[in-house]
Design a protein around this motif. Structure first.
Motif, short mmCIF file in Angstrom:
data_model
loop_
_atom_site.label_atom_id
_atom_site.label_comp_id
_atom_site.label_asym_id
_atom_site.label_seq_id
_atom_site.Cartn_x
_atom_site.Cartn_y
_atom_site.Cartn_z
N LYS A 129 -9.01 -0.14 -0.58
CA LYS A 129 -8.01 0.92 -0.58
C LYS A 129 -8.67 2.20 -0.07
CE LYS A 129 -5.53 -0.81 -4.65
NZ LYS A 129 -5.09 -0.48 -6.04
N ALA A 130 -7.95 2.92 0.74
CA ALA A 130 -8.47 4.19 1.26
C ALA A 130 -7.31 5.16 1.43
CB ALA A 130 -9.19 3.98 2.59
N SER A 131 -7.64 6.44 1.40
CA SER A 131 -6.61 7.48 1.49
C SER A 131 -6.96 8.53 2.51
CB SER A 131 -6.41 8.14 0.11
OG SER A 131 -5.99 7.22 -0.85
N ARG B 218 -3.67 7.91 13.11
CA ARG B 218 -2.49 7.89 13.98
C ARG B 218 -1.22 7.89 13.14
NH1 ARG B 218 1.46 4.85 15.61
NH2 ARG B 218 0.84 3.13 14.23
N VAL B 219 -1.19 7.04 12.12
CA VAL B 219 -0.02 6.95 11.25
C VAL B 219 0.23 8.27 10.54
CG1 VAL B 219 0.88 5.86 9.16
CG2 VAL B 219 -0.18 4.45 10.93
N ALA B 220 -0.84 8.91 10.08
CA ALA B 220 -0.70 10.19 9.37
C ALA B 220 -0.09 11.25 10.27
CB ALA B 220 -2.07 10.64 8.87
N GLN B 221 -0.51 11.30 11.52
CA GLN B 221 0.05 12.28 12.45
C GLN B 221 1.53 12.00 12.72
OE1 GLN B 221 -2.92 11.81 15.65
NE2 GLN B 221 -3.51 13.94 15.31
N VAL B 222 1.87 10.74 12.89
CA VAL B 222 3.27 10.37 13.14
C VAL B 222 4.15 10.79 11.97
CG1 VAL B 222 4.85 8.41 13.34
CG2 VAL B 222 2.76 8.47 14.72
N ILE B 223 3.71 10.49 10.75
CA ILE B 223 4.51 10.80 9.57
C ILE B 223 4.60 12.30 9.34
CG2 ILE B 223 4.61 10.57 7.05
CD1 ILE B 223 3.38 7.80 7.40
N SER C 188 1.12 19.83 2.12
CA SER C 188 0.13 18.76 2.04
C SER C 188 0.78 17.39 1.85
CB SER C 188 -0.84 19.04 0.88
OG SER C 188 -1.73 17.98 0.69
N LEU C 189 0.15 16.38 2.42
CA LEU C 189 0.60 14.99 2.30
C LEU C 189 -0.62 14.09 2.19
CD1 LEU C 189 2.85 12.74 2.58
CD2 LEU C 189 2.40 12.83 5.04
N THR C 190 -0.62 13.20 1.20
CA THR C 190 -1.70 12.23 1.05
C THR C 190 -1.14 10.83 1.17
OG1 THR C 190 -3.02 13.68 -0.38
CG2 THR C 190 -3.50 11.34 -0.47
N LEU C 191 -1.73 10.04 2.04
CA LEU C 191 -1.30 8.66 2.27
C LEU C 191 -2.35 7.72 1.70
CD1 LEU C 191 -0.23 9.00 6.01
CD2 LEU C 191 1.24 9.10 4.00
N GLU C 192 -1.89 6.75 0.92
CA GLU C 192 -2.78 5.71 0.40
C GLU C 192 -2.52 4.42 1.17
OE1 GLU C 192 -4.05 4.43 -3.98
OE2 GLU C 192 -2.12 3.56 -3.41
N PHE C 193 -3.59 3.80 1.66
CA PHE C 193 -3.48 2.61 2.48
C PHE C 193 -4.13 1.41 1.80
CE2 PHE C 193 -3.36 6.18 5.37
CZ PHE C 193 -2.43 5.83 6.33
N VAL D 228 -5.66 -5.56 8.59
CA VAL D 228 -4.27 -5.10 8.64
C VAL D 228 -4.12 -3.93 7.68
CG1 VAL D 228 -1.85 -5.73 8.31
CG2 VAL D 228 -3.48 -7.42 9.21
N VAL D 229 -3.44 -2.87 8.15
CA VAL D 229 -3.31 -1.64 7.36
C VAL D 229 -1.88 -1.45 6.90
CG1 VAL D 229 -3.63 0.86 7.38
CG2 VAL D 229 -5.19 -0.60 8.69
N TYR D 230 -1.68 -1.43 5.58
CA TYR D 230 -0.37 -1.16 4.98
C TYR D 230 -0.38 0.23 4.34
CZ TYR D 230 0.72 -6.22 5.09
OH TYR D 230 0.96 -7.51 5.47
N ILE D 231 0.73 0.94 4.41
CA ILE D 231 0.86 2.18 3.65
C ILE D 231 1.41 1.83 2.27
CG2 ILE D 231 1.95 4.43 3.47
CD1 ILE D 231 2.16 4.59 6.40
#
Length: 379
Positions: A191-193, A239-244, A253-258, A265-268
């Motif tokens: 898991k990474a954020s 890339r996903v963070a920029q799109v969102i 602020s926005l934090t995404l956990e993957f 394979v990367v899931y949000i």
């Protein structure tokens, strides 16, 4: 309409976490007055605010009174309902759009939005009864996770994991309390954020990908950067963070956990709008901390380029450390960062906070921790 806020105006902060305390500290340093709305008298925010209101519950009366006395307001994630945010937005400046309010408060809307952006999310279904759960399991399968959709409800973080039909009884009790979302369980290797901050000009800071190590409450965990992931996976996360961030027209602020599988394979798993307590590792390790950047975004200030001050960092919760050794390092170090809080009514040594150890690599940070005996607890 976008509103600029100038020094001397009042930033209202709802919540009492260390993240809120750090935001209050940065707001004061930038020349703003700080107001605080909390539920308990003893809290780390109090030492950094101009005035604080303590209420038994975040109800409409408390929110209206508070909003009428501040120029812009920000609340910790999970404290307020969508209707609560509407009340605030009608009285003062709230940088959350209607879409952001909905995503912040409702896990189902969050998942639907992420899916609409063609981001890979775990299979999910809204469920309101045991019958719905059984039907969803037909295509989601076991194991799966049952979560309350509304983040502000009591025990909303108490998820139910279903391994087989034997868990239906527990699931039924939870779904009777409120509408839920059933998600597939994804076998993950890691898991990474990633935390990002964006202002109304569209300027965006993407902080390094990090990992949260440990279990239990956040203040008992440590945070590490860089995360031990491949460059391809990190590039996809950024890339996903920029799109969102752009799609949400985010201000703040926005934090995404993957979730990252063994096949890469990367899931949000989660998109959390608002302050990130985990981003405490940015203190001292980055040219601008997440908390200063968030404050600047909220009031309409520009965001400068982000530069690392260290190649790696480990943020250690003070509660896990040897207090005497921490104080020794505090008096010696210029390359580490210390975030200390001493809530009113606590003794001098009864502090909360983090120590951010900065180095050339994670191993270098670990070696410094070992040599300084920070984690050595005398019997």
């Amino acid at each position: 309409m976008l509103v600029k806020h100038f020094p001397g105006e009042t930033i209202g902060i709802i919540g009492s976490s260390m993240a809120s305390a750090l935001l209050a500290q940065e707001a004061g340093r930038l020349g703003y007055r700080v107001a605080s709305l909390v539920l308990q008298e003893q809290n780390p925010v109090r030492q950094f605010c101009n005035w604080q209101t303590i209420c038994p519950v975040y109800d409409e009366t408390a929110l209206r009174h508070f909003a009428g006395r501040v120029d812009v307001v920000v609340a910790e994630t999970g404290l307020l309902s969508h209707q609560d945010y509407k009340i605030l937005a009608a009285i003062t400046d709230l940088t959350l759009s209607d879409d952001l309010m909905a995503i912040t408060t409702d896990r189902l809307i969050e998942k639907v939005f992420l899916d609409s952006q063609r981001c890979l999310v775990t299979p999910f279904s809204m469920v309101t009864s045991l019958k719905d759960i059984k039907e969803a399991v037909e295509y989601i399968g076991f194991p799966c996770v049952l979560k309350t959709t509304q983040r502000h409800l009591p025990q909303s973080s108490d998820h139910v994991i279903l391994y087989s039909e034997e868990d239906y009884e527990r699931a039924e009790r939870k779904v009777e309390e409120s509408t839920c979302i059933l998600e597939a369980w994804i076998p993950t290797e890691k898991k990474a954020s990633l935390t990002l901050v964006r202002n109304e000009r569209g300027e965006m800071l993407l902080y390094p990908v990090f990992e949260v190590i440990g279990s239990g409450e956040l203040h008992l965990k440590q945070v590490r950067y860089p995360a031990n992931i491949s460059s391809m996976v990190e590039a996809e996360m950024r890339r996903v963070a920029q799109v969102i961030g752009q799609a949400l027209d985010l201000i703040g602020s926005l934090t995404l956990e993957f979730f990252i599988t063994s096949a890469g394979v990367v899931y949000i798993n989660e998109a959390s709008v608002g302050l990130s307590s985990e981003a405490i590792f940015t203190l001292g390790s980055m040219s601008m901390s997440h908390f200063e950047a968030t404050c600047r975004a909220l009031v309409g200030l520009p965001l400068p380029d982000l530069l690392p001050r260290g190649r790696a960092a480990i943020a250690l919760p003070l509660v896990d450390l040897n207090y005497d050794e921490v104080m020794t390092q505090y008096m010696m170090r210029t390359d580490w960062h210390f975030a200390f809080f001493n809530p009113r009514g606590h003794s001098v040594e009864d502090m909360q906070g983090y120590v951010i150890v900065i180095g050339d690599s994670i191993k270098h940070c670990e070696r410094q921790i070992e040599l300084s005996r920070l984690t050595h607890h005398p019997k």
